[in-house]
Motif scaffolding. Structure first.
Motif, PDB file in Angstrom:
ATOM      1  N   ARG A 137      10.684  -6.696   2.694  1.00  0.00           N
ATOM      2  CA  ARG A 137      10.397  -7.728   1.292  1.00  0.00           C
ATOM      3  C   ARG A 137      10.536  -7.179   0.854  1.00  0.00           C
ATOM      4  O   ARG A 137       8.962  -6.657   0.644  1.00  0.00           O
ATOM      5  N   LEU A 138      10.749  -7.032  -0.830  1.00  0.00           N
ATOM      6  CA  LEU A 138      10.434  -6.117  -1.713  1.00  0.00           C
ATOM      7  C   LEU A 138       9.590  -6.524  -2.387  1.00  0.00           C
ATOM      8  O   LEU A 138       9.043  -7.789  -2.768  1.00  0.00           O
ATOM      9  N   GLY A 139       8.507  -6.295  -3.598  1.00  0.00           N
ATOM     10  CA  GLY A 139       7.319  -6.705  -4.814  1.00  0.00           C
ATOM     11  C   GLY A 139       6.956  -7.512  -4.207  1.00  0.00           C
ATOM     12  O   GLY A 139       6.199  -8.332  -4.098  1.00  0.00           O
ATOM     13  N   THR A 140       6.088  -6.817  -2.906  1.00  0.00           N
ATOM     14  CA  THR A 140       5.241  -7.367  -2.164  1.00  0.00           C
ATOM     15  C   THR A 140       4.037  -6.443  -1.456  1.00  0.00           C
ATOM     16  O   THR A 140       3.700  -6.071  -0.556  1.00  0.00           O
ATOM     17  N   PRO A 141       2.914  -6.127  -2.887  1.00  0.00           N
ATOM     18  CA  PRO A 141       2.290  -4.942  -2.607  1.00  0.00           C
ATOM     19  C   PRO A 141       0.799  -5.954  -1.272  1.00  0.00           C
ATOM     20  O   PRO A 141       0.629  -6.490  -1.800  1.00  0.00           O
ATOM     21  N   GLU A 184       6.947  -4.156   0.964  1.00  0.00           N
ATOM     22  CA  GLU A 184       7.097  -3.256   0.082  1.00  0.00           C
ATOM     23  C   GLU A 184       6.389  -3.239  -1.261  1.00  0.00           C
ATOM     24  O   GLU A 184       6.864  -4.657  -1.431  1.00  0.00           O
ATOM     25  N   ALA A 185       5.563  -2.712  -1.718  1.00  0.00           N
ATOM     26  CA  ALA A 185       5.569  -3.018  -2.766  1.00  0.00           C
ATOM     27  C   ALA A 185       5.962  -3.119  -4.332  1.00  0.00           C
ATOM     28  O   ALA A 185       6.144  -3.955  -5.402  1.00  0.00           O
ATOM     29  N   GLY A 200       5.344  -0.275   3.756  1.00  0.00           N
ATOM     30  CA  GLY A 200       5.828   0.356   2.848  1.00  0.00           C
ATOM     31  C   GLY A 200       8.013   1.076   3.173  1.00  0.00           C
ATOM     32  O   GLY A 200       7.653   0.863   4.770  1.00  0.00           O
ATOM     33  N   ALA A 201       8.704   0.467   2.950  1.00  0.00           N
ATOM     34  CA  ALA A 201       9.362   0.518   2.979  1.00  0.00           C
ATOM     35  C   ALA A 201      10.418   2.283   2.809  1.00  0.00           C
ATOM     36  O   ALA A 201      11.291   2.677   2.233  1.00  0.00           O
ATOM     37  N   GLY A 202       9.113   3.430   2.530  1.00  0.00           N
ATOM     38  CA  GLY A 202       9.738   4.661   2.535  1.00  0.00           C
ATOM     39  C   GLY A 202      10.800   4.708   3.275  1.00  0.00           C
ATOM     40  O   GLY A 202      10.969   4.381   5.008  1.00  0.00           O
ATOM     41  N   VAL A 203      10.765   6.275   3.908  1.00  0.00           N
ATOM     42  CA  VAL A 203      12.291   6.835   5.483  1.00  0.00           C
ATOM     43  C   VAL A 203      11.140   6.252   6.748  1.00  0.00           C
ATOM     44  O   VAL A 203      11.640   6.111   7.500  1.00  0.00           O
TER      45      VAL A 203
END
Length: 415
Positions: free
Chosen positions: A224-228, A37-38, A14-17
Motif C-alpha cells: 500500500r503506497l502513500g501510507t506513512p 510504504e510512505a 517500508g517497501a525498499g528491497v
C-alpha cells in the motif's frame, strides 16, 4: 478503523528491497502480510526517475550479479542488464587516464600492468594474492580474520602507500562513501570478492527496476503506497491519517533514521550522504562504459551512463553522472565541471546540468569491528531490517530482510 477488515499476520513498514524481501519470504511461508510504504513507489533509495527524456537514478548505483540474494530472488535476464567494463580508469593528471583492469576478463589490459605504469612488482604481487584469496577461498574464510580498517588491511597485504593513494583509495572512496578507508576490512573483502566473481551492471530501465521486479512478484494488494506510519502501538501501527493497522508482528524496514524514530532506543549507525550531479552532454566524452575516478579526489567517481545503457539518454545526447561526498552545496558545480573537463580531456562548457540527487544515509558507516549481520529482534512482536542491520549493499539489505522473516516465523511459531 483498519486499512482492511482482515488483520494481517505481519505488517512490514517500508517497501525498499529489505522490506520486499522480508514480505516475499513471509508470504512464501503462508503468512498474510501487508507492506505500508510512505512514498508513491517502491524502492526506497533504489528509485529511477524520468527527467526530460533521461533515466536518472536517485544517486549513482550499480548492480552486482554475484550477490547470492540477488540470484535467489531475481531473474537477471528480465532486468536486461548492461555491463560496465571490468576495472576502472584513474585520472592522475600525468599523461592521461590510467586503466586498472582485470586481465582475467580483459587480457589486453595485462601489458599496462606489467610495464609498470600501473603498478610495480610489489603491488602486482599483493594485488594478485589478495584477489586470488578473496575470489577462490570459501566465504567463511574471507569473513574469519580480525576486523580492522581497510587502510590497515591494505598495508598489511603489502600494498605500497603510492599504489593505495593513486588507485585503491580513489576507487574505494566511491564504494564506501568515505575518504579515509576507515571501513571494516571484512566488508572490504566481501565487496572485492563480489566484484571479482560477478559483473557490475545497470538494468536497462534504471536501478529502480530491481525493487519493481521484487514488488511485482508479490500478490496484488500486498503493498500500500502513500501510507506513512507515524507510530507503533501494542497491537500494530498508526498511519499519518490516524488509521490503526493491527498485526501479530511488525517489521520496520525503513532507513536507519526513520527506524530509530519508530523504535526509540534502537542502535543505528551514522550514515554516509552522497550527491550525484547529472549532466547532459552533446556527445560522450569517453566512449566506453567505464567508471572514472580521480587521484586528487575532487569527486568520488564519474561515468557516462549512456555508454552503459544507451536508452538512458535521448538520441544525440549523452548522460554523465558524477558523485561527490556530502550534500549539494551552492557554487560546487562550476568547480566540479572544471574537474570533469580535466578528467575527461574535453570542454564541458556546453554541458547542461540536468539535475542533482542527494541521498542522505545512502550507506551506513561501517567502522571495525562491524557485525556483518545483526538480529532483527527488538522487542516482542517488533523487528527491524535494512542494510544498517547488515552491510551497506543490496546483498546486505536483502539478507537482512530474509533474516527478519526467519526470526518472525520463529517467534510466531513459539508464540
Amino acid at each position: 478503523m483498519s486499512v482492511s477488515a482482515r488483520i494481517p499476520d505481519v505488517l512490514v513498514i517500508g517497501a525498499g528491497v529489505a522490506g520486499l524481501a522480508c514480505a516475499q519470504d513471509l508470504l512464501g511461508a503462508g503468512l498474510d502480510v501487508r507492506v505500508l510504504e510512505a512514498s508513491d513507489a517502491v524502492g526506497g533509495r533504489m528509485r529511477s526517475d524520468r527527467v526530460d527524456g533521461f533515466v536518472v537514478d536517485r544517486g549513482f548505483q550499480v548492480f552486482n550479479t554475484s550477490y547470492p540474494q540477488v540470484r535467489r530472488r531475481l531473474s537477471l535476464r528480465a532486468l536486461r542488464l548492461r555491463p560496465f567494463t571490468p576495472g576502472f580508469l584513474v585520472h592522475t593528471g600525468d599523461g592521461g587516464p590510467v586503466r586498472l583492469g582485470d586481465p582475467t576478463r580483459r587480457p589486453r589490459t595485462l601489458p599496462g600492468l606489467v610495464t609498470g605504469r600501473v603498478a610495480g612488482a610489489r603491488d602486482l604481487v599483493a594485488l594478485g594474492l589478495l584477489s586470488a584469496r578473496d575470489m577462490l577461498a570459501p566465504v567463511r574464510l574471507v569473513k574469519r580474520p580480525e576486523d580492522r580498517t581497510t587502510r590497515t588491511e591494505l598495508a598489511a597485504a603489502g600494498f605500497s602507500d603510492d599504489f593505495v593513494e593513486r588507485f585503491l583509495r580513489p576507487f574505494l572512496s566511491g564504494v564506501f562513501l568515505e575518504d579515509d578507508l576507515e571501513t571494516s576490512s571484512r566488508f572490504f573483502h566481501l565487496v572485492w570478492r563480489s566484484m571479482l566473481r560477478g559483473t557490475l551492471c545497470l538494468p536497462a530501465d534504471g536501478i529502480g527496476a530491481v525493487p519493481d521486479k521484487l514488488a511485482a512478484d508479490l500478490p496484488g494488494g500486498t503493498v500500500r503506497l502513500g501510507t506513512p506510519v507515524t507510530a507503533l502501538t501494542d497491537d500494530g501501527a498508526v498511519t499519518a491519517d490516524g488509521t490503526e493497522v493491527p498485526a501479530r508482528a511488525v517489521v520496520v524496514a525503513t532507513g536507519a533514521g526513520p527506524a530509530a524514530g519508530l523504535l526509540p532506543g534502537l542502535d543505528v549507525p551514522a550514515g554516509r550522504t552522497v550527491t550525484t550531479y547529472y549532466h547532459a552532454a552533446p556527445r560522450s566524452p569517453l566512449g566506453e562504459p567505464t567508471l572514472l575516478v580521480d587521484e586528487h579526489r575532487r569527486f568520488l567517481n564519474t561515468c557516462v551512463l549512456s555508454d552503459v545503457v544507451p536508452g538512458h539518454a535521448p538520441a544525440g545526447t549523452a548522460l554523465v553522472a558524477t558523485s561527490v561526498l556530502g550534500a549539494a552545496a551552492g557554487g560546487r558545480e562550476p568547480s566540479l565541471r572544471a574537474a570533469l573537463s580535466e578528467a575527461y580531456g574535453t570542454d564541458t562548457a556546453g554541458w547542461d546540468l540536468l539535475t542533482t540527487r542527494t541521498v542522505p544515509d545512502a550507506l551506513p558507516a561501517m567502522p571495525p569491528p562491524w557485525p556483518l549481520s545483526r538480529t532483527s529482534r527488538v522487542a516482542r512482536g517488533r523487528h527491524v531490517c535494512g542494510d544498517h542491520r547488515a552491510t551497506g549493499s543490496v546483498q546486505g539489505a536483502l539478507a537482512s530482510g530474509a533474516r527478519a522473516a526467519r526470526e518472525v516465523l520463529e517467534d510466531l511459531h513459539r508464540g
